[in-house]
Design a protein around this motif. Sequence first.
Motif: not given
Length: 297
Positions: A5-9, A12-14, A146-149
């Motif tokens: 799930x983390x990899x998928x999210x 998505x963020x990228x 993720x915070x940086x993105x």
Amino acid sequence: MGYAKTAILMAVMTALFLGLGALLGGRGGMMIALLIAVAMNLFSYWNSDKAVLRMHNARQVDATTAPDFYAMVQGLAGNAGLPMPKVFIIDTDQPNAFATGRNPENAAVAATTGLLNRMSREEIAAVMAHELAHVQNRDTLIMTITATFAGAISMLANFAMFFGSRDRPGGFIGTLALMILAPLAAGLVQMAISRSREYEADRIGAEICGNPMWLASALQKIEAFAQKIDNPAAERNPATAHMFIINPLHMFTHDKLFSTHPSTANRIAALRQMAGGMAAPTVAPTPPKTPRRGPWG
């Protein structure tokens, strides 16, 4: 399932970040967005831990300045098969804790004086085991990225008002929608990743300390105290709230869309279920037997 799930999210963020760059400037905009993302993540990789610790006025302690607490973390790290992290104490009365660092070899764990003074020895051990689980899972790096993105997406959305708004489909209205929806979507993905990593850290942390009910008890108490006691540094730096074991801000109650943390009740239920499946609780590797308000430094 948590890692998938983390990899998928993360994907998505990228994709959201690159897509926003493409909308702003086509293929060239996407490449510029990618270069910005790489530069920001490299900076975060090397400097985020120091910045967060400074934000919260954390002071480093060792076997001399906080012998009991340091020995506790040392024992738990050994139980988890991790290198000894740097240990910090934050002078605030709200019980809480977080972990930071780019990898297990450069990790740091921090606990508040409120945690050390208000929790039992077993509860403190469980909380620190949870933080070491984040280190073991490299969640500190994942959440930094993720915070940086999320921050970069917000920055690009703001740029949308100044670059190419007339030529973009939808004109001004489309640009305005882009400015609002892109950061919102990024924030939702960031929160979803944070929630999924908390459940995993609860599970592994319970294994490290040896008794899921110690962590369940700690979570219940920390949430109750966090609702009544301010954490001034966290209120000044709300972007760091997702790092704590319980949200330090006074703005959460349920496992809802905009929460950086899962519902504490849901976490406790999962820990109780885990405890029911364990043969017998083990003893956590926390040598000192000090009173609740012992010499923590």
